[in-house]
Design a protein around this motif. Structure first.
Motif, mmCIF file in Angstrom:
data_model
loop_
_atom_site.group_PDB
_atom_site.id
_atom_site.type_symbol
_atom_site.label_atom_id
_atom_site.label_comp_id
_atom_site.label_asym_id
_atom_site.label_seq_id
_atom_site.Cartn_x
_atom_site.Cartn_y
_atom_site.Cartn_z
ATOM 1 N N GLY A 183 0.773 -1.234 0.000
ATOM 2 C CA GLY A 183 0.000 0.000 0.000
ATOM 3 C C GLY A 183 0.808 1.290 0.000
ATOM 4 N N PHE A 184 2.109 1.186 -0.214
ATOM 5 C CA PHE A 184 2.906 2.400 -0.273
ATOM 6 C C PHE A 184 2.565 3.186 -1.526
ATOM 7 N N ARG A 185 2.469 4.504 -1.374
ATOM 8 C CA ARG A 185 2.306 5.379 -2.526
ATOM 9 C C ARG A 185 3.703 5.732 -2.976
ATOM 10 N N MET A 186 3.970 5.553 -4.249
ATOM 11 C CA MET A 186 5.327 5.753 -4.752
ATOM 12 C C MET A 186 5.332 6.667 -5.958
ATOM 13 N N GLY A 187 6.410 7.395 -6.088
ATOM 14 C CA GLY A 187 6.585 8.282 -7.219
ATOM 15 C C GLY A 187 8.041 8.375 -7.604
ATOM 16 N N TYR A 230 3.703 0.908 -11.201
ATOM 17 C CA TYR A 230 4.112 0.921 -9.801
ATOM 18 C C TYR A 230 4.078 2.318 -9.173
ATOM 19 N N PHE A 231 4.016 3.346 -9.994
ATOM 20 C CA PHE A 231 4.162 4.701 -9.486
ATOM 21 C C PHE A 231 2.868 5.497 -9.584
ATOM 22 N N ASP A 232 2.629 6.273 -8.548
ATOM 23 C CA ASP A 232 1.447 7.129 -8.500
ATOM 24 C C ASP A 232 1.679 8.455 -9.208
ATOM 25 N N PHE A 233 2.944 8.826 -9.364
ATOM 26 C CA PHE A 233 3.279 10.051 -10.075
ATOM 27 C C PHE A 233 4.721 9.979 -10.560
ATOM 28 N N VAL A 234 4.999 10.775 -11.584
ATOM 29 C CA VAL A 234 6.356 10.928 -12.116
ATOM 30 C C VAL A 234 6.593 12.421 -12.303
ATOM 31 N N ALA A 258 6.009 16.793 -5.053
ATOM 32 C CA ALA A 258 5.878 15.332 -4.934
ATOM 33 C C ALA A 258 4.935 14.955 -3.789
ATOM 34 N N LEU A 259 5.058 15.645 -2.678
ATOM 35 C CA LEU A 259 4.151 15.374 -1.557
ATOM 36 C C LEU A 259 2.703 15.618 -1.972
ATOM 37 N N LYS A 260 2.482 16.690 -2.691
ATOM 38 C CA LYS A 260 1.125 17.002 -3.168
ATOM 39 C C LYS A 260 0.656 15.962 -4.195
#
Length: 133
Positions: free
Chosen positions: A63-67, A88-92, A111-113
């Motif tokens: 459940g980790f959110r990754m970017g 695998y990534f929620d954002f780039v 990135a936090l946002k």
């Protein structure tokens, strides 16, 4: 300067500093540069270490959110997709798209946002290859 113009100069300098005469390089440079530039947009131009996929899979399953945050040009998201890592990534975030480079605090704030929920800085972990950034 655009990212492509920057790369164009870098590749040209690499060849000339390696001893290729400019008059010889100039004859076919546009075709050569386009080939090199496009090559490094393809997934098979890179190697994924054997531990990467199982690690990303496990982190995602937990459940980790990754970017991804990188001092890279606008091709970064395409490269990640071509490597089949995008799932695998929620954002780039590429610095070229954000307008600042690491270690500028603004790229980390973005990135936090982009993580999509209230993630506090003390709850985030950055893994990188350079202590300064």
């Amino acid at each position: 300067m655009t990212a492509e113009a920057w790369w164009r100069e870098l590749v040209y300098s690499t060849y000339t500093l390696s001893g290729v005469e400019p008059k010889e390089l100039d004859k076919n440079y546009d075709q050569l540069f386009t080939s090199v530039y496009n090559r490094f947009n393809a997934g098979d131009a890179y190697t994924i270490f054997p531990d990467v996929l199982p690690t990303l899979e496990e982190l995602k399953n937990q459940g980790f959110r990754m970017g991804v945050i990188s001092n890279a040009d606008e091709r970064l998201a395409t490269i990640i997709d071509n490597l089949e890592l995008g799932k695998y990534f929620d954002f780039v975030l590429a610095s070229a798209d954000v307008g600042v480079v690491k270690p500028n605090k603004a790229i980390y704030d973005k990135a936090l946002k982009a993580a999509g929920r209230e993630v506090k800085p003390q709850e985030a972990l950055h893994v990188g290859d350079d202590v300064e950034t």
